[in-house]
Design a protein around this motif. Sequence first.
Motif, PDB file in Angstrom:
ATOM      1  N   ALA A  41      -7.726   7.470  -3.852  1.00  0.00           N
ATOM      2  CA  ALA A  41      -6.812   8.517  -4.313  1.00  0.00           C
ATOM      3  C   ALA A  41      -5.676   7.930  -5.131  1.00  0.00           C
ATOM      4  CB  ALA A  41      -6.261   9.293  -3.113  1.00  0.00           C
ATOM      5  N   GLU A  42      -5.097   6.835  -4.661  1.00  0.00           N
ATOM      6  CA  GLU A  42      -3.981   6.203  -5.377  1.00  0.00           C
ATOM      7  C   GLU A  42      -4.401   5.758  -6.774  1.00  0.00           C
ATOM      8  OE1 GLU A  42      -0.926   2.371  -4.864  1.00  0.00           O
ATOM      9  OE2 GLU A  42      -2.356   2.876  -3.278  1.00  0.00           O
ATOM     10  N   ALA A  43      -5.590   5.149  -6.867  1.00  0.00           N
ATOM     11  CA  ALA A  43      -6.078   4.685  -8.169  1.00  0.00           C
ATOM     12  C   ALA A  43      -6.390   5.854  -9.087  1.00  0.00           C
ATOM     13  CB  ALA A  43      -7.313   3.812  -7.979  1.00  0.00           C
ATOM     14  N   ALA A  44      -6.966   6.913  -8.548  1.00  0.00           N
ATOM     15  CA  ALA A  44      -7.310   8.080  -9.364  1.00  0.00           C
ATOM     16  C   ALA A  44      -6.053   8.772  -9.874  1.00  0.00           C
ATOM     17  CB  ALA A  44      -8.169   9.052  -8.556  1.00  0.00           C
ATOM     18  N   VAL A  45      -5.032   8.895  -9.029  1.00  0.00           N
ATOM     19  CA  VAL A  45      -3.766   9.504  -9.443  1.00  0.00           C
ATOM     20  C   VAL A  45      -3.118   8.671 -10.547  1.00  0.00           C
ATOM     21  CG1 VAL A  45      -1.393   9.975  -8.693  1.00  0.00           C
ATOM     22  CG2 VAL A  45      -3.323  10.740  -7.297  1.00  0.00           C
ATOM     23  N   THR A  87      -5.133  15.819  -5.245  1.00  0.00           N
ATOM     24  CA  THR A  87      -4.122  16.860  -5.033  1.00  0.00           C
ATOM     25  C   THR A  87      -3.451  16.694  -3.677  1.00  0.00           C
ATOM     26  OG1 THR A  87      -5.823  18.397  -4.224  1.00  0.00           O
ATOM     27  CG2 THR A  87      -5.246  18.535  -6.548  1.00  0.00           C
ATOM     28  N   ASP A  88      -4.198  16.221  -2.686  1.00  0.00           N
ATOM     29  CA  ASP A  88      -3.602  15.978  -1.385  1.00  0.00           C
ATOM     30  C   ASP A  88      -2.649  14.789  -1.440  1.00  0.00           C
ATOM     31  OD1 ASP A  88      -3.753  16.661   1.634  1.00  0.00           O
ATOM     32  OD2 ASP A  88      -4.057  14.485   1.602  1.00  0.00           O
ATOM     33  N   ALA A  89      -3.021  13.770  -2.203  1.00  0.00           N
ATOM     34  CA  ALA A  89      -2.230  12.539  -2.241  1.00  0.00           C
ATOM     35  C   ALA A  89      -0.850  12.740  -2.843  1.00  0.00           C
ATOM     36  CB  ALA A  89      -2.986  11.456  -3.020  1.00  0.00           C
ATOM     37  N   VAL A  90      -0.712  13.685  -3.797  1.00  0.00           N
ATOM     38  CA  VAL A  90       0.586  13.869  -4.445  1.00  0.00           C
ATOM     39  C   VAL A  90       1.488  14.837  -3.679  1.00  0.00           C
ATOM     40  CG1 VAL A  90      -0.307  13.286  -6.729  1.00  0.00           C
ATOM     41  CG2 VAL A  90      -0.300  15.682  -5.995  1.00  0.00           C
ATOM     42  N   SER A  91       0.983  15.390  -2.583  1.00  0.00           N
ATOM     43  CA  SER A  91       1.820  16.210  -1.700  1.00  0.00           C
ATOM     44  C   SER A  91       2.352  15.312  -0.590  1.00  0.00           C
ATOM     45  CB  SER A  91       1.004  17.352  -1.080  1.00  0.00           C
ATOM     46  OG  SER A  91       0.472  18.182  -2.078  1.00  0.00           O
ATOM     47  N   ASP A  92       3.642  15.391  -0.300  1.00  0.00           N
ATOM     48  CA  ASP A  92       4.225  14.525   0.724  1.00  0.00           C
ATOM     49  C   ASP A  92       5.099  15.346   1.651  1.00  0.00           C
ATOM     50  OD1 ASP A  92       5.074  12.456   2.256  1.00  0.00           O
ATOM     51  OD2 ASP A  92       6.205  11.425   0.696  1.00  0.00           O
ATOM     52  N   PRO A  93       4.500  16.053   2.595  1.00  0.00           N
ATOM     53  CA  PRO A  93       5.277  16.932   3.480  1.00  0.00           C
ATOM     54  C   PRO A  93       6.256  16.176   4.365  1.00  0.00           C
ATOM     55  CG  PRO A  93       3.008  16.737   4.243  1.00  0.00           C
ATOM     56  CD  PRO A  93       3.054  16.104   2.894  1.00  0.00           C
ATOM     57  N   ALA A  94       6.037  14.876   4.564  1.00  0.00           N
ATOM     58  CA  ALA A  94       6.919  14.112   5.440  1.00  0.00           C
ATOM     59  C   ALA A  94       8.333  14.000   4.887  1.00  0.00           C
ATOM     60  CB  ALA A  94       6.344  12.716   5.666  1.00  0.00           C
ATOM     61  N   ALA A 111       8.987  25.576  -3.040  1.00  0.00           N
ATOM     62  CA  ALA A 111       8.854  25.953  -4.448  1.00  0.00           C
ATOM     63  C   ALA A 111       9.365  24.855  -5.367  1.00  0.00           C
ATOM     64  CB  ALA A 111       9.627  27.250  -4.715  1.00  0.00           C
ATOM     65  N   HIS A 112      10.513  24.281  -5.043  1.00  0.00           N
ATOM     66  CA  HIS A 112      11.055  23.198  -5.859  1.00  0.00           C
ATOM     67  C   HIS A 112      10.131  21.976  -5.822  1.00  0.00           C
ATOM     68  CE1 HIS A 112      14.847  24.758  -7.306  1.00  0.00           C
ATOM     69  NE2 HIS A 112      15.116  25.259  -6.107  1.00  0.00           N
ATOM     70  N   ARG A 113       9.545  21.706  -4.659  1.00  0.00           N
ATOM     71  CA  ARG A 113       8.613  20.581  -4.568  1.00  0.00           C
ATOM     72  C   ARG A 113       7.370  20.834  -5.417  1.00  0.00           C
ATOM     73  NH1 ARG A 113       7.860  16.633  -0.855  1.00  0.00           N
ATOM     74  NH2 ARG A 113      10.131  16.643  -0.889  1.00  0.00           N
ATOM     75  N   ARG A 114       6.915  22.082  -5.449  1.00  0.00           N
ATOM     76  CA  ARG A 114       5.744  22.412  -6.272  1.00  0.00           C
ATOM     77  C   ARG A 114       6.045  22.138  -7.745  1.00  0.00           C
ATOM     78  NH1 ARG A 114       2.309  22.845  -9.223  1.00  0.00           N
ATOM     79  NH2 ARG A 114       0.497  24.222  -9.281  1.00  0.00           N
ATOM     80  N   ARG A 115       7.227  22.520  -8.202  1.00  0.00           N
ATOM     81  CA  ARG A 115       7.614  22.271  -9.596  1.00  0.00           C
ATOM     82  C   ARG A 115       7.733  20.776  -9.874  1.00  0.00           C
ATOM     83  NH1 ARG A 115      12.540  21.316 -12.180  1.00  0.00           N
ATOM     84  NH2 ARG A 115      12.453  21.815 -14.416  1.00  0.00           N
ATOM     85  N   ALA A 116       8.440  20.056  -9.002  1.00  0.00           N
ATOM     86  CA  ALA A 116       8.656  18.625  -9.216  1.00  0.00           C
ATOM     87  C   ALA A 116       7.332  17.864  -9.246  1.00  0.00           C
ATOM     88  CB  ALA A 116       9.566  18.071  -8.124  1.00  0.00           C
ATOM     89  N   ALA A 120       5.785  15.772 -12.415  1.00  0.00           N
ATOM     90  CA  ALA A 120       5.502  14.349 -12.252  1.00  0.00           C
ATOM     91  C   ALA A 120       4.030  14.030 -12.514  1.00  0.00           C
ATOM     92  CB  ALA A 120       5.889  13.896 -10.842  1.00  0.00           C
ATOM     93  N   HIS A 121       3.162  15.003 -12.277  1.00  0.00           N
ATOM     94  CA  HIS A 121       1.716  14.803 -12.441  1.00  0.00           C
ATOM     95  C   HIS A 121       1.157  15.967 -13.261  1.00  0.00           C
ATOM     96  CE1 HIS A 121       2.077  11.701  -9.350  1.00  0.00           C
ATOM     97  NE2 HIS A 121       2.681  12.590  -8.594  1.00  0.00           N
ATOM     98  N   PRO A 122       1.285  15.932 -14.579  1.00  0.00           N
ATOM     99  CA  PRO A 122       0.927  17.087 -15.417  1.00  0.00           C
ATOM    100  C   PRO A 122      -0.538  17.509 -15.333  1.00  0.00           C
ATOM    101  CG  PRO A 122       2.266  15.510 -16.647  1.00  0.00           C
ATOM    102  CD  PRO A 122       1.886  14.839 -15.361  1.00  0.00           C
TER     103      PRO A 122
END
Length: 250
Positions: A41-45, A87-94, A111-116, A120-122
């Motif tokens: 995931a890290e390499a693909a992102v 898509t899971d890797a770029v979400s960081d709920p922690a 909502a702000h996290r969704r925008r940011a 960051a990842h277009p």
Amino acid sequence: MAKTKSEGAPSAADGEIPATIWERLDAPRTARSTLTHDRIAEAAVALADAEGLEAVSMRKLAERLGVATMALYRYVDSKDELLELMTDAVSDPATLTADPEDWRAVFGEAAHRRRATALAHPWLPAAQSQVPATLTPSRNQVLERMLAALEPLPLTGDQKMQLIRALDAYARGAADGEVNQRMMLERRGYGADGDVRLLLRANMQWLLRSGRYPRFAALVTDGLAPVDAVREFELGLQAMLDGLAARFGI
């Protein structure tokens, strides 16, 4: 002719639901390997961030990881599963810190996290149009936070999900629109942070000369401030939250 693994996700046409990648990740692995789902995931992102989603292929990803292409298929069955991992890797709920008992704060932060994340990842909007990205573990943790914030309120399960879907629709629509505009400006040579009015100048001049749109022309002639994406996102978000609170009496 049967599809290869790279052509799509497993089918449940025979009535048997195949195990998802997340279910397989929960299963214990018997063999040790330096290649992991996190590394993939890290390499693909990183590849998508650098070259765009269209550059992400199993072959190119394998080269980046220094493994044979077929080695990846021991971890992901298809390109769709790879997109789910990304898509899971770029979400960081922690890292979410809003007061868990304040539903407006929790919803606003989501909502702000969704925008940011989209900025960051277009490539994210395009990826999420291809896979059921809402049911990944990280995104489900965000959903759990939102449901927990709504738990004390007099709402049915359906009403809770209506609130969450409405908020997600606003955040995704606004963020994805901003991403698409930034990508368009960059493709046209204006830079992602360029002034869109320069790009639209020729169209605007034609519109004003045509005389067909007097009300809009009057607005332009009187002078419009440059668009402030951050302020407009916040204005729309607060209006959405106000409307939801009024509609559901919370």
